[in-house]
Design an enzyme around this catalytic site. Structure first.
Site, short mmCIF file in Angstrom:
data_model
loop_
_atom_site.label_atom_id
_atom_site.label_comp_id
_atom_site.label_asym_id
_atom_site.label_seq_id
_atom_site.Cartn_x
_atom_site.Cartn_y
_atom_site.Cartn_z
N THR A 187 35.25 38.43 42.63
CA THR A 187 33.79 38.53 42.60
C THR A 187 33.22 37.39 41.77
O THR A 187 33.95 36.72 41.03
CB THR A 187 33.36 39.87 41.99
OG1 THR A 187 33.80 39.93 40.63
CG2 THR A 187 33.94 41.04 42.77
N GLU A 333 34.00 43.18 47.77
CA GLU A 333 34.81 44.38 47.92
C GLU A 333 34.86 44.91 49.35
O GLU A 333 35.73 45.72 49.69
CB GLU A 333 34.27 45.49 47.00
CG GLU A 333 34.46 45.22 45.52
CD GLU A 333 33.31 44.43 44.89
OE1 GLU A 333 33.17 44.48 43.66
OE2 GLU A 333 32.57 43.74 45.64
#
Length: 525
Positions: A187, A333
């Site tokens: 991320t 994700e």
């Protein structure tokens, strides 16, 4: 009773097999600046992939070896996308725009041993290499002559072109369990250290098939996709996999393309779909307005935006030039695509096999009525169920569902409408204020080019909104408040406006509100 069906693994190599056998002569292009625009077919991609895989013994690449890339959207990077996972190794796409500390953290956490890198990004690696004890080989994409040796006695430097020239191509790619890791992405780390997501071959193939399905993104082999989203982040929204599967024409913009270069590519390579974040679409609009390119947008028909909801002013500008806007939502994700809309809004229906729900603060599931808000949670075969060796996993999941951190409503027809990030909502005097809605309203003012709203502490009201704006002309704070007051409650109006030449963004082009809050606390704006 057991099935009579063949048990064939879903592997990344199967996507390439389909392209090189079914769409062998389909022509794509890699636009590489000094090297020019280089056309290649899917037959060429397959041949280069098998030849590069033939060089893996020299690099110590085996099943499970972590191979990092620090690279732009190029043919060489696309070869790596297939060669590394096809042999059972694990591709770790590193976003070079992350801070050095975050790059080191991600590469150390992934346990990278080999780095594939564009020549112009070598300074990024040199800055962090002394802190990466596992790296043994560095393979350089692009011109090798004139590059200074790597300042390490334990790291061997190789030329990608020379490796391809000397290698004996492999014939068949190996087969193995489809749940094996294929790639890793981290991320952007806007609220702390980045979190690692490990994709499987199965999840990657299913995601590619889902975004190829009609009713959603519908990646189409008859269309041409200008891919400005970084291949270093979340598989460039899955297009390098789905596009290859469908035999689409991929237009890779190459090394650090400027807005002017993207306009040139659009003119000369005539893509009909532009894939990117709103920030890049804004920069192209600005460049076009300064030096109009005759017929430059004539080939484009679709602007596919993601990362955040596109402002209506931007959508209207592109529409005036004959380009319709579609919008997708997702996260690192979620591989990343979760929902997709053919309308330029911040909502869309879930893709096939992608489940959504909203819950209240007690975790109770809320109705799909179009007005009840809650935290959006999702699950799917291509949604991660954990983070890579990270103790933050426990807080991110709820009974098998991923907590997205987005506040949303779901309409009766399944359309998801994102209202805000949980952490970006502003609670003032016990009432909630949506930063996203404030930003969208500000962007309707003719002088506001970009806008971002953050919460700042307030002694009386707990929090108050402050707006950051990039303007095209003169406008007073009161004039901006009058504009907002026409459609928003009075208590929503920002206490102040920060005029900036550039609004901070993350390494993937999203508004960096964590950075804005930090600058506000440090009193530097």
């Amino acid at each position: 009773m057991f099935t009579t069906m063949m048990d064939r693994p879903l592997l990344v190599s199967s996507l390439l097999w389909h392209a090189e056998n079914v769409f062998a002569d389909r022509v794509c292009v890699s636009c590489d600046g000094d090297r020019g625009d280089r056309e290649f077919t899917y037959r060429d991609l397959g041949a280069a992939t098998r030849r590069f895989a033939g060089a893996f013994d020299n690099l110590g690449i085996r099943f499970g070896t972590r191979v990092a890339t620090l690279a732009w959207n190029t043919f060489e990077h696309l070869v790596a996308y297939y060669a590394v996972p096809a042999c059972g190794a694990i591709l770790h796409t590193v976003n070079h725009r992350m801070s050095p500390d975050h790059i080191v953290y991600a590469m150390d956490k992934a346990e990278d041993e080999v780095v594939l890198i564009d020549a112009d990004l070598l300074p990024v690696l040199e800055d962090v290499l002394p802190r990466l004890s596992r790296v043994r080989h560095v393979v350089v994409f692009g011109a090798f002559d004139g590059i200074a040796p790597i300042a390490s006695t334990t790291v061997t430097r190789w030329s990608f072109d020379q490796l391809l020239h000397d290698a004996v191509p492999i014939g068949e790619f190996p087969e193995f369990d489809e749940t094996s890791a294929s790639s890793i992405c981290f991320t952007s780390g806007t609220t702390g250290l980045p979190k690692g997501v490990v994709y499987s071959h199965r999840s990657t193939v299913l995601h590619a098939m889902a975004i190829s399905a009609s009713g959603g993104v519908a990646i189409d082999g008859s269309r041409s996709y200008l891919l400005t989203t970084q291949m270093s982040h979340v598989h460039s929204w899955g297009v390098p996999h789905a596009g290859v599967l469908q035999g689409a024409r991929l237009v890779l913009p190459g090394r650090h393309p400027s807005p002017a270069e993207l306009l040139r590519i659009t003119t000369e390579q005539t893509p009909d779909v532009f894939v990117g974040v709103p920030a890049v679409a804004v920069l192209i609009r600005e460049r076009f307005d300064v030096v109009p390119y005759l017929h430059v947008l004539g080939s484009l028909r679709t602007l596919w935006l993601g990362g955040q909801a596109p402002p209506s002013g931007l959508v209207n500008w592109w529409a005036a030039h004959g380009v319709s806007t579609v919008n997708g939502w997702g996260m690192t994700e979620t591989s990343p695509m979760g929902t997709f809309s053919h309308a330029p809004t911040n909502h869309g229906r879930p893709l096939p096999l992608f489940q959504v729900r909203i819950v209240d603060e007690e975790g109770r599931t809320l109705p799909w009525n179009g007005f009840t808000t809650g935290e959006l949670q999702v699950r799917s075969p291509w949604v991660t169920g954990t983070y890579l060796d990270d103790d933050r996993t426990a807080d991110a999941f709820d009974d098998g569902w991923l907590r997205t951190g987005d506040v949303a409503v779901i309409h009766p027809d399944g359309q998801v409408q994102i209202h805000d990030r949980v952490k970006d909502l502003i609670k003032s005097g016990g009432e909630w204020i949506s930063s996203v809605e404030l930003e969208n309203k500000l962007l309707l003012h003719p002088t506001v080019l970009e806008a971002a709203v953050i919460a700042v502490p307030h002694e009386t009201w707990q929090e108050r909104p402050v707006a950051w704006v990039r303007l095209t002309g003169e406008v007073t704070d009161d004039e901006l408040r009058t504009h907002l007051a026409a459609s928003l409650p009075k208590f929503w109006l920002p206490d102040s406006f920060v005029r900036v030449g550039q609004i901070p963004t993350t390494s993937v082009g999203k508004l960096d509100k964590a950075r804005m809050r930090q600058l506000w606390r440090e009193d530097v704006v």
